[in-house]
Design an enzyme around this catalytic site. Structure first.
Site, mmCIF file in Angstrom:
data_model
loop_
_atom_site.group_PDB
_atom_site.id
_atom_site.type_symbol
_atom_site.label_atom_id
_atom_site.label_comp_id
_atom_site.label_asym_id
_atom_site.label_seq_id
_atom_site.Cartn_x
_atom_site.Cartn_y
_atom_site.Cartn_z
ATOM 1 N N HIS A 268 0.845 -1.195 0.000
ATOM 2 C CA HIS A 268 0.000 0.000 0.000
ATOM 3 C C HIS A 268 0.877 1.240 0.000
ATOM 4 O O HIS A 268 1.915 1.262 0.650
ATOM 5 C CB HIS A 268 -0.931 0.021 1.224
ATOM 6 C CG HIS A 268 -2.073 0.949 1.060
ATOM 7 N ND1 HIS A 268 -1.990 2.285 1.347
ATOM 8 C CD2 HIS A 268 -3.322 0.725 0.590
ATOM 9 C CE1 HIS A 268 -3.154 2.853 1.074
ATOM 10 N NE2 HIS A 268 -3.972 1.944 0.609
ATOM 11 N N ASP A 319 -7.942 -5.471 -0.405
ATOM 12 C CA ASP A 319 -8.397 -6.263 -1.551
ATOM 13 C C ASP A 319 -8.080 -7.746 -1.408
ATOM 14 O O ASP A 319 -8.664 -8.574 -2.107
ATOM 15 C CB ASP A 319 -7.782 -5.715 -2.846
ATOM 16 C CG ASP A 319 -8.327 -4.342 -3.175
ATOM 17 O OD1 ASP A 319 -9.519 -4.116 -2.911
ATOM 18 O OD2 ASP A 319 -7.564 -3.498 -3.673
#
Ligand code: CMC
Length: 383
Positions: A268, A319
């Site tokens: 991320h 996700d």
């Protein structure tokens, strides 16, 4: 130079503050890291607020009272009925078109029929009404397209079901169990908003020209589609399928990283020590898998997480568990990213409205690295 050029250049705008927002923060309490929507920790919202309470918080600035929530839910329910020309279009879009593309087109079409079409782009109240309609309409558009794609009859929305349960019913034709409804609702809460991610930034840039809310949402959907952003939840499922066996995780991850491939669902830009949303959703995945007595994918996911963390120091992002969760809910891979969009529309719209309420045109600069100044040669002299 007639204009001042800032010397700051950060590829991908990493770490650059591009606007102020009161909608969400990824700094957490006392800057300790963590996601908050309007000051509320995401962990508490996931536990105690529904998606529509969260959407109300994002759009209206506060968690609703019961009376406010009842009225908000009524407005969203009314918006679930989409215009007939959109249904016709959904029937006629070629089967091979990805549902994210169909969703992008659907929002454009919905703009044409919106009762506030003629309102000024800076009309705050009209923008909130448009946003509320889109929350109801986008869920229906995704569900209808999915039923058409599966060759099944369309199911009318059910007023007795909440947002999460109604969507699952409209796609699968079955009212979900309470465990599944809650897990799906939590995923919508977690996907609803995330500060200045790429799609939200795209939406804000679009409306900073004083374009309209629907145009901002269309830009956002196009931006979310890419696999480095929302498209990652579809790709994450493919990783699980390709590994296929807990004992193969080490070799598969080692080989993929050796080929310099990205493991989708990991890493991320902001969260370097872990995405709080992934931790929350993982618990729901485990619960549903446990209740179904089928923990195959949990057993495959676990060693993949260990390997990616050990070999690349990359924790899973939201996700990663959402791909498994949506599989457990009987959803096809190609609507994983549209579901992300149908949740994120609340956050996108809140940002669009915030941008238009305090607008300044977004117009950054680029550092020029091309040819030095030169003269245009006549065509016969070029070669
Ligand atoms: N797998 C393997 N290597 C990775 C990954 C990954 N998932 N993510 C980053 N890296 C490596 C990258 O190859 C690079 O390595 P090197 O320095 O050796 O070239 C290094 O880490 C830095 O990469 P970066 O792209 O500059 O890092 P970033 O912080 O900008 O990356 C990211 C953020 C999300 C684009 C990236 O982690 C990624 O591509 N992840 C996979 C896609 C994904 O899961 N996206 C969903 C993001 S969260 C929810 C959402 O917005 O949808």
């Amino acid at each position: 130079m007639s204009t001042a050029t800032a010397d700051i250049y950060r590829p991908g705008l990493e770490g650059i503050i591009a606007c102020e927002t009161a909608i969400s923060s990824v700094e957490g309490r006392q800057g300790a890291g963590g996601l908050e929507y309007r000051g509320y920790p995401i962990e508490e919202l996931a536990e105690s607020a529904t998606y529509l309470e969260t959407a109300h918080l994002l759009l209206h600035g506060h968690l609703p009272t019961q009376a406010e929530l009842d009225a908000f839910e009524d407005r969203i329910r009314a918006a679930r009925a989409v215009p007939e020309p959109l249904i016709e279009l959904l029937r006629n879009v070629p089967r091979h078109v990805h549902p994210m593309d169909t969703l992008r087109t659907s929002v454009s079409v919905l703009a044409h029929y919106d009762p506030d079409l003629a309102a000024s782009p800076t009309d705050h109240a009209a923008n909130v009404r448009k946003a509320e309609r889109l929350i109801g309409q986008m869920a229906t558009a995704i569900a209808y397209r999915e039923r058409i794609e599966r060759g099944l009859p369309l199911l009318a929305p059910r007023d007795d079901l909440d947002h999460a349960a109604n969507f699952l019913y409209m796609v699968n034709g079955e009212v979900p169990s309470e465990t599944k409804r809650k897990a799906f609702d939590v995923s919508l809460v977690l996907y609803a908003e995330h500060e200045l991610n790429a799609s939200t930034f795209a939406a804000r840039v679009t409306v900073s020209t004083l374009s309209d809310l629907h145009s901002g949402i269309v830009s956002a959907i196009g931006t979310l589609k890419g696999p480095l952003h929302g498209g990652a939840n579809e790709e994450a499922w493919k990783v699980l399928e390709q590994v296929g066996d807990p004992d193969k995780a080490h070799a598969w991850i080692t080989a993929a990283l050796g080929r310099k491939e990205r493991i989708m669902g990991f890493g991320h830009r902001v969260y370097k020590t872990g995405d709080p949303r992934a931790r929350i959703l993982k618990r729901y995945c485990q619960q549903i898998a446990h209740e179904a007595g089928e923990d195959r994918w949990e057993r495959i996911a676990e060693p993949i997480e260990r390997e990616v963390t050990a070999q690349k120091h990359l924790p899973p992002n939201v996700d990663w568990p959402s791909a498994r969760l949506y599989h457990y809910l009987g959803l096809q891979i190609h609507i994983y990213t549209p579901i992300f969009a149908m949740a994120r529309v609340a956050g996108w719209a809140a940002h669009v409205i915030e941008q238009l309420d305090h607008n300044r045109l977004m117009r950054p600069r680029a550092r020029y690295i091309g040819q030095p100044s030169r003269d245009v040669e006549p065509i016969e002299a070029r070669g």
